[in-house]
Design a protein around this motif. Sequence first.
Motif, short mmCIF file in Angstrom:
data_model
loop_
_atom_site.label_atom_id
_atom_site.label_comp_id
_atom_site.label_asym_id
_atom_site.label_seq_id
_atom_site.Cartn_x
_atom_site.Cartn_y
_atom_site.Cartn_z
N ARG A 143 0.86 -1.17 0.00
CA ARG A 143 0.00 0.00 0.00
C ARG A 143 0.90 1.22 0.00
N HIS A 179 1.73 -3.50 3.72
CA HIS A 179 0.71 -3.42 4.77
C HIS A 179 0.54 -4.84 5.26
N ASP A 239 -7.15 -3.89 7.60
CA ASP A 239 -7.83 -2.89 8.42
C ASP A 239 -9.32 -3.18 8.42
N HIS A 276 -10.43 2.05 13.67
CA HIS A 276 -10.40 0.76 12.96
C HIS A 276 -9.48 -0.20 13.71
ZN LIG Z 1 -3.52 -1.40 8.92
#
Ligand SMILES: [Zn+2]
Length: 314
Positions: A207, A212, A216, A291
């Motif tokens: 990302r 990443h 998420d 998140h």
């Molecule tokens: Zn993340």
Amino acid sequence: MKLVFYLFFCFKKEIKLKKSFLNLKEIFVTITICSVGMFGCCLTPARAGLDEFIRQDVPYFNLAPVGGEAESDRSTSYIVQQGDTLISVAERFGLRTNVVANANNIKDKDFIEAGKVLLIPGTSQNHLIRPGETLTGIARDYGVSLNSLVLANNLNDDDVLIAGQELIVPLSENNVLPAWNYTAGLPVNELAWPVAGGWVSSGFGIRDDRPHEGVDIAAFEGDPIKAIRSGRVIFAGPRGTYGIAVIINHGSGLTSLYGHTSAVLVREGDFIKEGQIIAHVGSTGRSTGPHLHLEVRLNGIPYDPLLCLVKAYA
Ligand SMILES: [Zn+2]
């Protein structure tokens, strides 16, 4: 009557035309065969006895299916962890250090940076022999022994190498597990969904040019976060960009990490049951909104948590 005669005339003409066309075709075929015969001898692939230089002066063509050269057997990637060395990473995947160094163009084998993404070649790779190469040279290029190359390809002293021929290059040591055995214990579609009502806002993978290492799951501030499997808490507290985080060791090399929480409800050493609430959704650390950043690692290697979580969002 006139019409019949005319039709007959046309028919005859057509036969004549067909005949001449056939002749042309025959001539063309003959010329083609002759030219193939004449020039075909020049297209003999370049060849050489085992470990002699394959001649450069003779044209060569692919004997093997095209695309074999880059075709590696189950190559994967690995993110260098703090404390890793090139040797330890290579050993983890059952590869020679040189193989990993070559695959990643690493000159200084004594230093690898944590966070760097390494390409981990599969346990074998195909190599398309080109003119000018020798077996010793190929072995050196891949960082493998000449003997392993000879063994893997069943080569004998009276064999010849042909340009365009494919060699199997064994990249792993024989006495260690092949790389894919490390993913054999990965729980696929088994782990419990951690946030009821949460939705995936960013997937696993590269990302913005950075890896990443988790997924998420967006949810509301304060929503409960549940353990995806039972295990022991090995970390609970502030953890840099992860914010307030929890890490659970589930045994057999499997760990899970829960980041950006607003508060944790567990302590290091606690034994947690699957589905037990361990923290609340927040936006601590490097985060732009509430998140859960969830990571699943097997033997330190991050895997896509969506592979491991049960598909039903509950
Ligand atoms: Zn993340």
